[in-house]
Design a protein around this motif. Structure first.
Motif, PDB file in Angstrom:
ATOM      1  N   TRP A 202      -1.479   7.713   2.845  1.00 29.92           N
ATOM      2  CA  TRP A 202      -2.814   7.387   2.061  1.00 29.92           C
ATOM      3  C   TRP A 202      -2.462   7.304   0.499  1.00 29.92           C
ATOM      4  N   ILE A 203      -3.311   6.292  -0.007  1.00 31.31           N
ATOM      5  CA  ILE A 203      -3.562   6.277  -1.493  1.00 31.31           C
ATOM      6  C   ILE A 203      -4.586   7.652  -1.913  1.00 31.31           C
ATOM      7  N   ASP A 274      -5.506   2.179   1.304  1.00 33.35           N
ATOM      8  CA  ASP A 274      -6.643   2.517   1.082  1.00 33.35           C
ATOM      9  C   ASP A 274      -7.633   2.290   2.471  1.00 33.35           C
ATOM     10  N   ASN A 275      -8.734   2.776   2.362  1.00 34.32           N
ATOM     11  CA  ASN A 275      -9.636   2.596   3.254  1.00 34.32           C
ATOM     12  C   ASN A 275      -9.269   3.082   4.833  1.00 34.32           C
TER      13      ASN A 275
END
Length: 302
Positions: A202-203, A274-275
């Motif tokens: 993850w970011i 992201d997302n």
């Protein structure tokens, strides 16, 4: 990117990985003659939908899960999540049942999930996010970069790998379960003492795009520090950009390696997105390139 495009468009929800398995079997059979080392190839009923490739004399195994999150059709147009998908009204879903192809939208009402397909969908049908791939501005965006990029990394690694296991596992997004019997086979066939997990992270506030592949120092589970130190030392020597991640949640196939009865060190290494678990997961192409490069380097020097 032709290979990655193909991977991204294969339906492979947890518990229904057969289409991805069939693709990988065909791909390996077509390409292995061009690889530096011809691997021994294991698949079939005793492995469920998993695949294992053994190159030379392995010291290290690389694990990559081939399943994705998704939804199971229940009753009265209801849906049940598989894994942990993010849900939002209007997300496009696709699948197929005995009556034909399905394209519908996700509907959330007071926390319950439904589809809006104009007919009843056969119960038990598995639906996944519709795929839209975008590559621009130094990024790739699509559904299921987690873990299609991990699979892509492994297939590219196979081109030059001389010694090592490459393992494609199932069920990871919804409880796991395949790694224990895969490890048993590995340890009885050509044992190893260390592993890498080719997956996507993850970011976060400490991890950014365009800064290199992520070496996870911990998530919910903790790799052995002496092994982690070796990996970081090699990463520094390689000159390949990387970031160090410290998280308190999340997990991967590393969880099952740590819980196994075998003394196998492990570390999660992958690009960050992201997302997470949406139809628009987003990964830096620079970070993907550094992931490919670092795996090649580590598998030569670990």
């Amino acid at each position: 990117m032709e290979l990655l495009n193909k991977l991204l468009n294969i339906h492979s929800v947890s518990g229904d990985e057969r289409l991805m398995t069939d693709f990988l079997i065909e791909y390996v059979n077509q390409r292995k003659s061009q690889w530096k080392v011809q691997p021994e190839f294991y698949f079939g009923g005793e492995f469920h939908d998993c695949l294992l490739l053994k190159f030379g004399t392995p010291k290290t195994a690389v694990f990559s899960h081939i399943d994705t999150i998704g939804f199971t059709v229940r009753y009265e147009d209801q849906l049940v999540s598989i894994g942990g998908p993010e849900v939002e009204n209007g997300f496009d879903l696709v699948g197929e049942d005995a009556l034909g192809p399905i394209k519908c939208r996700l509907v959330e009402i007071d926390g319950d999930l439904f589809h809006d397909f104009p007919r009843a969908i056969v119960r038990g049908t598995l639906l996944s996010f519709a795929q839209v791939i975008r590559i621009n501005g130094g990024f790739i965006q699509a559904a299921y970069l987690d873990n299609r990029l991990g699979i892509y990394n492994c297939l590219k690694l196979c081109e030059s790998l001389e010694n090592g296991w490459v393992v494609f596992s199932t069920y990871e997004e919804h409880g796991g379960g395949s790694v224990p019997f895969l490890l048993k086979f590995i340890q009885e066939t050509s044992p190893i003492k260390q592993a890498l997990v080719s997956d996507i992270t993850w970011i976060t506030e400490g991890i950014s795009h365009h800064q290199g592949v992520v070496i996870s120092m911990r998530d919910q589970f903790i790799p052995r520090k002496i092994y982690l130190n070796r990996i970081i030392k090699l990463a520094l020597e390689s000159g390949i950009p990387f970031q160090l991640e410290v998280e308190g949640s999340g997990g991967s196939d590393g969880r099952e390696i740590q819980h196994s009865p075998y003394a196998i060190d492990w570390c999660f290494i992958g690009a960050a997105e992201d997302n997470v678990h949406t139809p628009s997961e987003k990964v830096s192409l620079l970070d993907l390139d550094s992931m490919l490069a670092l795996y090649r380097y580590l598998m030569k020097h670990l």
